[in-house]
Enzyme design. Structure first.
Site, PDB file in Angstrom:
ATOM      1  N   TYR A 112       0.856  -1.187   0.000  1.00  0.00           N
ATOM      2  CA  TYR A 112       0.000   0.000   0.000  1.00  0.00           C
ATOM      3  C   TYR A 112       0.889   1.232   0.000  1.00  0.00           C
ATOM      4  O   TYR A 112       1.869   1.289   0.747  1.00  0.00           O
ATOM      5  CB  TYR A 112      -0.890  -0.012   1.249  1.00  0.00           C
ATOM      6  CG  TYR A 112      -1.793   1.202   1.400  1.00  0.00           C
ATOM      7  CD1 TYR A 112      -2.857   1.407   0.529  1.00  0.00           C
ATOM      8  CD2 TYR A 112      -1.577   2.131   2.415  1.00  0.00           C
ATOM      9  CE1 TYR A 112      -3.693   2.512   0.670  1.00  0.00           C
ATOM     10  CE2 TYR A 112      -2.415   3.233   2.573  1.00  0.00           C
ATOM     11  CZ  TYR A 112      -3.463   3.420   1.693  1.00  0.00           C
ATOM     12  OH  TYR A 112      -4.295   4.514   1.830  1.00  0.00           O
TER      13      TYR A 112
ATOM     14  N   ASP B  75       9.148   3.059  -0.579  1.00  0.00           N
ATOM     15  CA  ASP B  75       8.127   3.668   0.266  1.00  0.00           C
ATOM     16  C   ASP B  75       8.501   3.331   1.697  1.00  0.00           C
ATOM     17  O   ASP B  75       8.235   2.234   2.185  1.00  0.00           O
ATOM     18  CB  ASP B  75       6.751   3.116  -0.110  1.00  0.00           C
ATOM     19  CG  ASP B  75       5.658   3.658   0.803  1.00  0.00           C
ATOM     20  OD1 ASP B  75       5.997   4.251   1.848  1.00  0.00           O
ATOM     21  OD2 ASP B  75       4.481   3.457   0.483  1.00  0.00           O
TER      22      ASP B  75
ATOM     23  N   LYS C 118       4.643   9.208   8.574  1.00  0.00           N
ATOM     24  CA  LYS C 118       4.535   8.657   9.925  1.00  0.00           C
ATOM     25  C   LYS C 118       5.591   9.215  10.900  1.00  0.00           C
ATOM     26  O   LYS C 118       5.459  10.339  11.356  1.00  0.00           O
ATOM     27  CB  LYS C 118       4.547   7.128   9.857  1.00  0.00           C
ATOM     28  CG  LYS C 118       3.376   6.596   8.969  1.00  0.00           C
ATOM     29  CD  LYS C 118       3.109   5.145   9.147  1.00  0.00           C
ATOM     30  CE  LYS C 118       2.168   4.568   8.087  1.00  0.00           C
ATOM     31  NZ  LYS C 118       0.771   4.658   8.355  1.00  0.00           N
TER      32      LYS C 118
END
Ligand code: KE4
Length: 432
Positions: free
Chosen positions: A145, A240, A268
């Site tokens: 994702y 990522d 994050k």
């Protein structure tokens, strides 16, 4: 049974005015056997909900809270920043400081651009790769994702896997056609994709540890092989690291595995619990970003001073303790071993996979290397275990495809509490 009356009432109220009552699908606990607790407060390793329950938290806002909830230094930094104004839409010294810090920590990153989320970071990195190479297609892996950018919403793991959505309506066919997919941890199929489309592929984007199908480390040689294929075919390799960045080690996954990408996306942890993402890479690539170059990317709130302050404070806490990541990893391993033992006591076979302080307990006797294997685990038992853990005071992500995160605030007391709750929960699940 857990009393969730207040949370349930709030969810009802929310559903009237917010789709599904939540602002991100994974929060809906859609496949779980319990309602989402509405949270009033977080402190250290703990969450407190509207119904008066306290939980040891292993979600940590889906990864950012590596130093725990409301860390005093992060709160102080946020307060101080807010007192000077919440947004200027103009450059500040602290943005430069955060960019310098990221470049200094990540040797192959020479320039970064700050954005507001992981989604923006990955989307922008792919745009840059397309702009630089003049090619349209890119490769993503099934079960990885990368945020909710149109081109990524194809076989995307995480919330989509939980809701059984292979690809989202609203993504035009033309967009989907430029997204090539391959199974994770399978170099042969990536080699085949390059053989068929090599000269059209702008980039390969990968979670170097896949955290949206649980926690799947790359098999030996996988990242090296991917690196080699990209270089040989003139495609850019994008990591990522929204989840793995400053989570699996001081130099993120690229430092841990010793294989460098061309571009990297962060989110994050770098925002310390506030909305912030970043993407970066070698200066000769990043110089293509507007206004230095022609690839456009912008943001009213990008480099927001409060988010930057929270990110800097979090990085300060992480980096001043040379044992920070080893300590987190030890705690994570203790939890993993404890869970495996507790399950075995009642004849449940689980396989815990972890890298640094992220992990996943699969209800499976065998390791998981890709999305198909993650989907083949016993997800029904996971959901029963999840509900039992919540009842016993442990807050796990409500999906077998999500990772758990350990923070520096998880000490011996929290670990012991967690393993006691797990023993009770496994026994409950085995007996039902
Ligand atoms: P955000 O746009 O949600 O900040 O980041 C997107 C993203 C990009 N890359 C990776 C590897 C990610 O894990 C994420 C976000 N992860 C999800 C679920 N694991 C966060 C929770 C949510 O969607 O609400």
């Amino acid at each position: 049974m857990l009393d969730q009356s207040k949370s349930q009432k709030l969810l009802e109220r929310g559903r009237a005015v917010i789709p599904g009552g939540v602002n991100s699908p994974v929060r809906a606990f859609a496949s779980a056997h319990v309602s989402p607790p509405f949270i009033v407060k977080g402190k250290g390793a703990y969450l407190f909900d509207e119904d008066g329950h306290r939980y040891v938290d292993y979600v940590g806002s889906w990864g950012p809270l590596i130093v725990g909830h409301a860390h005093p230094e992060v709160v102080r930094a946020v307060e101080q920043a807010a007192r000077n104004g919440t947004s200027f839409g103009a450059p500040t010294a602290r943005e430069v400081e955060l960019a310098e810090r990221l470049c200094q920590l990540m040797p192959q990153v020479e320039m970064v651009r700050l954005v507001n989320s992981g989604t923006e970071a990955t989307m922008s990195a792919v745009r840059l790769a397309r702009g630089v190479t003049g090619r349209a297609k890119f490769v993503k892996f099934i079960g990885c994702y990368h945020g909710h950018g149109d081109a990524f919403l194809i076989e995307a793991g995480s919330g989509l896997a939980t809701h059984g959505v292979p690809s989202s309506p609203g993504v035009p066919e033309g967009t989907a056609a430029d997204t090539l997919t391959a199974p994770y941890n399978d170099l042969a199929s990536l080699t085949e994709l390059f053989a068929r489309h090599g000269s059209d592929i702008a980039a390969v984007i990968v979670e170097p540890v896949a955290g949206n199908m649980g926690c799947v480390p790359p098999v030996d040689g996988y990242l090296e092989g991917m690196r080699e294929l990209c270089t040989r075919n003139g495609a850019l390799l994008i990591y990522d690291e929204v989840m793995t960045g400053f989570r699996v080690g001081a130099q993120s996954a690229q430092g841990r595995f010793g294989v460098a990408p061309d571009l990297v996306a962060f989110g994050k942890v770098v925002g310390g619990g506030l909305p912030l993402g970043a993407y970066g890479g070698a200066a000769h690539l990043m110089q293509h970003i507007s206004p230095a170059g022609k690839v456009y990317q912008a943001g009213t709130l990008s480099g927001n001073p409060i988010a930057v302050a929270a990110g800097l404070a979090t990085l300060d806490i992480i980096m001043r303790d040379p044992d920070f990541f080893d300590q987190l990893e030890r705690t994570t391993q203790t939890i993993g071993e404890g869970l495996t033992r507790a399950a075995a006591k009642v004849d449940i076979q689980i396989t815990v996979q972890s890298v640094g302080s992220m992990g996943c307990a699969y209800f499976s006797p065998t390791p998981v290397r890709n999305f198909d294997e993650a989907a083949a685990t016993d997800t029904d038992t996971f959901y029963r275990f999840h509900a039992a853990m919540l009842e016993h005071g442990v807050y796990l992500a409500p999906s077998p495809f999500e990772a758990f995160f350990v923070s520096a605030a998880h000490g011996a007391e929290e670990v012991e509490f967690t393993l006691e709750a797990a023993a009770k929960s496994f026994a409950q699940v085995a007996g039902s």
